[in-house]
Design an enzyme around this catalytic site. Sequence first.
Site, PDB file in Angstrom:
ATOM      1  N   GLY A 100      -9.651  -3.722  -3.026  1.00  0.00           N
ATOM      2  CA  GLY A 100     -10.468  -4.738  -2.710  1.00  0.00           C
ATOM      3  C   GLY A 100     -11.813  -4.505  -3.299  1.00  0.00           C
ATOM      4  O   GLY A 100     -12.561  -5.435  -3.626  1.00  0.00           O
ATOM      5  N   THR A 115      -5.092   2.240  -0.466  1.00  0.00           N
ATOM      6  CA  THR A 115      -4.792   1.652  -1.754  1.00  0.00           C
ATOM      7  C   THR A 115      -5.366   0.347  -1.809  1.00  0.00           C
ATOM      8  O   THR A 115      -6.252  -0.282  -2.565  1.00  0.00           O
ATOM      9  CB  THR A 115      -3.506   1.570  -2.174  1.00  0.00           C
ATOM     10  OG1 THR A 115      -3.114   2.907  -2.038  1.00  0.00           O
ATOM     11  CG2 THR A 115      -3.183   0.942  -3.450  1.00  0.00           C
ATOM     12  N   ASP A 116      -5.110  -0.753  -0.575  1.00  0.00           N
ATOM     13  CA  ASP A 116      -5.630  -1.921  -0.608  1.00  0.00           C
ATOM     14  C   ASP A 116      -7.086  -2.070  -0.381  1.00  0.00           C
ATOM     15  O   ASP A 116      -7.715  -2.826  -0.960  1.00  0.00           O
ATOM     16  CB  ASP A 116      -5.048  -2.661   0.734  1.00  0.00           C
ATOM     17  CG  ASP A 116      -3.454  -2.892   0.673  1.00  0.00           C
ATOM     18  OD1 ASP A 116      -3.019  -3.065  -0.446  1.00  0.00           O
ATOM     19  OD2 ASP A 116      -2.877  -3.153   1.548  1.00  0.00           O
ATOM     20  N   ILE A 117      -7.729  -1.233   0.207  1.00  0.00           N
ATOM     21  CA  ILE A 117      -9.106  -1.058   0.481  1.00  0.00           C
ATOM     22  C   ILE A 117      -9.909  -0.450  -1.051  1.00  0.00           C
ATOM     23  O   ILE A 117     -10.916  -1.236  -1.446  1.00  0.00           O
ATOM     24  CB  ILE A 117      -9.657   0.022   1.519  1.00  0.00           C
ATOM     25  CG1 ILE A 117      -9.222  -0.590   2.754  1.00  0.00           C
ATOM     26  CG2 ILE A 117     -11.318  -0.009   1.402  1.00  0.00           C
ATOM     27  CD1 ILE A 117      -9.445  -1.760   3.401  1.00  0.00           C
ATOM     28  N   ASP A 133       0.836  -1.297  -0.086  1.00  0.00           N
ATOM     29  CA  ASP A 133      -0.089  -0.147   0.222  1.00  0.00           C
ATOM     30  C   ASP A 133       0.955   1.225   0.014  1.00  0.00           C
ATOM     31  O   ASP A 133       0.696   2.261  -0.668  1.00  0.00           O
ATOM     32  CB  ASP A 133      -0.750  -0.020   1.338  1.00  0.00           C
ATOM     33  CG  ASP A 133      -1.624   1.389   1.306  1.00  0.00           C
ATOM     34  OD1 ASP A 133      -2.999   1.172   0.969  1.00  0.00           O
ATOM     35  OD2 ASP A 133      -1.191   2.216   1.977  1.00  0.00           O
TER      36      ASP A 133
END
Length: 417
Positions: free
Chosen positions: A190, A185-187, A157
């Site tokens: 996802g 970024t990860d969220i 991230d």
Amino acid sequence: MFKYPSVRTFTSQTQPQSKKILEGYRIIDASRILVGAFGSMMLADMGAEVIKIEQPGMGDETRKWGPPFRGKDSTYFISINRNKKSITLDLKSEEGLKILNGLVSKADIFMTNFVPNQRSKLQIDYQDFQTINPKLIYASVQGFPQKSIWENKAAFDLTIQAMSGQMHCTGDPDGSPFKVGYAVTDILTGMTLLQGILGAIIHRERTGEGQFINTSLLEANLFSLSYVVSSWLNGQTEYNRMGNSHPNIAPYSVYRTKDQDFIVIGVATDSQFEKLCSIIKMEVRDEYKSNSLRCKHRTQLNAEIDSILIRDWIKVDLIKAMTEKAIPFSEIKSVKQLLEEPEIASMGMTGRVNTDKYATNERQYLEYPKNPLHFSRSELSELKEPPLLGENTDEILRELLGYNQEEIQNLRSKGVI
């Protein structure tokens, strides 16, 4: 496998609707850490059965990402793995791969965040599963675009926030660039993967076809930067760090009051600005007559508003006055402060689930932010505590794949599970 009626022929008069939109769908989630886990949690919230594949002994890395911990697992892990089952499986072993193939044959969706060369090496690529389950929806994610020169490069991230332009426009103009305070970024990635999965489900219900879905952290983050990217591509103007100000709207920032507290004020229209000026007794001079002029003179405008608020206004009085005039504003709160507000508590945005696995002397429950989706004709899943590492291994092998207890014990003695 479960099959809903075609969306082209479904009507509420001829077919009862499921209480949960994804009830009957089975997801095999072989992803690790945050991106896939967040997406599969959302699927589980909508009623899907999610079977989480974890490495024997260690499990998902986020189980150890603490403090804080509840029991043996971190609150980080607990936050993104509710409503799931856990099976431990050594994917590098021949028997482990055989078990995974068996699970995939009975699944609707497979999720992974292994980079392409790892997927190929483990024999878990889309092509490996197509003959086993032609209708499978295979959802994968990695750091950089597939088929690019960096498709197998590691990414996190933080590194993507730095690379994508996000940190370039985040932080104090006279200080260091900042990352966003959580793994945004990860969220976002996802959520992007989740959208692809839901689209692929619709496609499959219409055509009977499974398919391969792929995205990357860099693509999803760049896409989310939206008007920041457009500013360069279509206006040849770069967004630079502006602290808490907005490059296209003014006043839109954090200000300090007489009692040395902070407040956020966001004014997007001329009429709102005029109301704000009438409250704080500030002249609407010619250079502030329009939003574009206010942006041009932003530094001067912010300094003038700050000076007036520090001199004349304590926060509670300012809040009352702006509330009466419908000026967009907010105090700056921590999560603790937000959730302890009576008005917020009355909105019912969090829920509790009783737990034995993660109980402490003070708390025999876990608490979560509820899924923010609301459906008029469907329910979300009841909150359930996350699984302990490998908690459902025996159950899954026995009930889905027909292994007997002796075979299960043999697999465990070999370290396959």
